[in-house]
Design a protein around this motif. Structure first.
Motif, short mmCIF file in Angstrom:
data_model
loop_
_atom_site.label_atom_id
_atom_site.label_comp_id
_atom_site.label_asym_id
_atom_site.label_seq_id
_atom_site.Cartn_x
_atom_site.Cartn_y
_atom_site.Cartn_z
N PHE A 24 0.83 -1.20 0.00
CA PHE A 24 0.00 0.00 0.00
C PHE A 24 0.87 1.25 0.00
O PHE A 24 0.61 2.21 -0.72
CB PHE A 24 -0.96 0.00 1.19
N GLU A 25 1.95 1.22 0.78
CA GLU A 25 2.83 2.39 0.83
C GLU A 25 3.57 2.60 -0.48
O GLU A 25 3.76 3.74 -0.92
CB GLU A 25 3.83 2.25 2.01
N ARG A 26 3.98 1.51 -1.11
CA ARG A 26 4.62 1.65 -2.44
C ARG A 26 3.62 2.27 -3.43
O ARG A 26 3.98 3.12 -4.24
CB ARG A 26 5.04 0.27 -2.97
N ALA A 27 2.37 1.82 -3.33
CA ALA A 27 1.33 2.36 -4.22
C ALA A 27 1.13 3.85 -3.96
O ALA A 27 1.06 4.65 -4.89
CB ALA A 27 0.02 1.60 -4.02
N GLU A 28 1.10 4.22 -2.67
CA GLU A 28 0.92 5.64 -2.33
C GLU A 28 2.04 6.50 -2.91
O GLU A 28 1.80 7.60 -3.40
CB GLU A 28 0.88 5.82 -0.81
N ARG A 29 3.26 5.97 -2.85
CA ARG A 29 4.40 6.73 -3.38
C ARG A 29 4.26 6.93 -4.89
O ARG A 29 4.46 8.02 -5.41
CB ARG A 29 5.72 6.01 -3.08
N ASN B 84 -7.95 9.99 -3.09
CA ASN B 84 -6.98 10.99 -2.60
C ASN B 84 -6.27 11.69 -3.74
O ASN B 84 -5.97 12.88 -3.67
CB ASN B 84 -5.96 10.34 -1.66
N ALA B 85 -5.99 10.93 -4.81
CA ALA B 85 -5.31 11.54 -5.96
C ALA B 85 -6.18 12.66 -6.55
O ALA B 85 -5.68 13.72 -6.90
CB ALA B 85 -5.01 10.48 -7.02
N LEU C 54 -6.87 5.34 -2.88
CA LEU C 54 -5.73 5.83 -3.68
C LEU C 54 -6.22 6.79 -4.76
O LEU C 54 -5.76 7.93 -4.81
CB LEU C 54 -4.94 4.65 -4.25
N GLN D 77 -5.99 15.70 -4.56
CA GLN D 77 -4.73 16.43 -4.74
C GLN D 77 -4.64 17.08 -6.12
O GLN D 77 -3.58 17.58 -6.50
CB GLN D 77 -3.54 15.48 -4.54
N PHE E 54 1.48 6.89 -6.62
CA PHE E 54 0.37 7.83 -6.84
C PHE E 54 0.83 9.27 -6.62
O PHE E 54 0.44 10.17 -7.35
CB PHE E 54 -0.82 7.51 -5.92
N SER E 55 1.68 9.46 -5.60
CA SER E 55 2.09 10.85 -5.30
C SER E 55 2.98 11.40 -6.41
O SER E 55 3.01 12.61 -6.63
CB SER E 55 2.78 10.93 -3.93
#
Ligand code: NAD
Ligand code: ZN
Length: 257
Positions: free
Chosen positions: A178-183, A209-210, A206, A213, A185-186
């Motif tokens: 999930f954290e890799r995915a968040e990175r 939130n995108a 994901l 942003q 996406f960011s």
């Protein structure tokens, strides 16, 4: 197909993909594999119209009747083993090779993105081609298409009962994935949301939130979804057909711009 999707939407999407080349990320769900013959969970012809999820894809179901859950998984594995990647899988892999697409964040467990040649694939919900020991926690790769023969497969290290290494209802998504995915996406500017109903949490957060942003969302799905209202462009149609067309447009010289 252009009878279904307005051609100007397709060309706008293709233009966005070109303009944001290298900053485009795909977020996929069961619908991306529907044309490969793999049933989705929801939507028309979804699996859940015939099976009750709480009887099969939960830790409790596995505790009370592991044989039945394994039977269901082996049936799904036999369908997936015969499936070939669709144009959508293939175009995504091609775009990654060409530096257009960053990678794929998928909710699917079928392994078709990797089979199509995608290298960066984040599997939020695990893989049907991997087992995990319920006793010692070791993971075993089966390899695409290799279905366990036993009714109840056992761990070769400790003899414990093996389960499919997928995320069931009521279970948490693996934090590292999930954290890799968040990175990813960011870092992305354009998110292609393909074949997902957008109701499974926390995965759906994901793209949600995108959008918050200010990232650009392009949805590819024949039906309206939970995420549709967040998308700048909605391409209504089967993912394979849409991606085949998008690939042609992205390849084209952008002189029409
Ligand atoms: P979902 O079943 O909830 O929704 C499927 C979506 O795909 C629907 O919105 C439907 O309209 C759309 N769809 C149907 N045909 C399509 C096509 N040809 N092109 C594009 N879209 C199409 O799927 P989900 O959102 O991924 O969530 C369900 C969970 O089910 C996921 O966690 C996933 O792990 C699991 N699942 C995986 C597979 C697989 O690996 N292939 C198959 C079924 C379910
Ligand atoms: Zn074990």
């Amino acid at each position: 197909m252009s009878e279904v999707v307005p051609p100007e939407d397709l060309s706008s999407a293709a233009r966005l993909i070109k303009e944001h080349s290298g900053k485009v990320l795909a977020f996929t769900g069961a619908g991306v594999s529907a044309e490969a013959g793999i049933p989705t969970f929801r939507g028309k012809d979804g699996l859940w119209n015939r099976y009750r999820p709480e009887e099969l894809a939960t830790p409790r179901a596995f505790e009370s009747n592991p044989k039945r859950v394994w039977e269901w998984y082996k049936w799904r594995m036999s369908i997936i083993a015969r499936a070939e990647p669709t144009w959508a899988h293939k175009v995504m892999a091609d775009w990654e090779r060409k530096g257009v697409l960053m990678g794929v964040v998928t909710q699917n467990v079928d392994g078709l993105h990797q089979r199509a040649g995608s290298r960066l694939v984040i599997e939020l919900h695990g893989s049907i081609w991997r087992t995990r020991c319920t006793v010692c926690g070791r993971r075993f790769d089966l390899g695409f298409g290799n279905i366990p023969e036993e009714d109840l497969p056992r761990c070769r290290e400790c003899g414990g009962l093996l389960r499919p290494d997928v995320v069931w209802f009521e279970e948490p998504v693996p934090m590292d994935q999930f954290e890799r995915a968040e990175r990813l996406f960011s870092e992305a500017e354009v998110i292609l949301i393909v074949g997902t109903s957008g109701v499974v949490m926390p995965a759906a957060l994901l793209p949600i939130n995108a959008a918050r942003q200010g990232k650009i969302l392009v949805e590819v799905n024949p039906e309206e979804t939970n995420l549709s209202s967040l998308a700048t462009i909605r391409l209504r149609g089967p993912a394979g057909e849409i991606f085949r067309e998008l690939a042609r447009l992205v390849e084209e010289d952008l002189s029409w711009r």
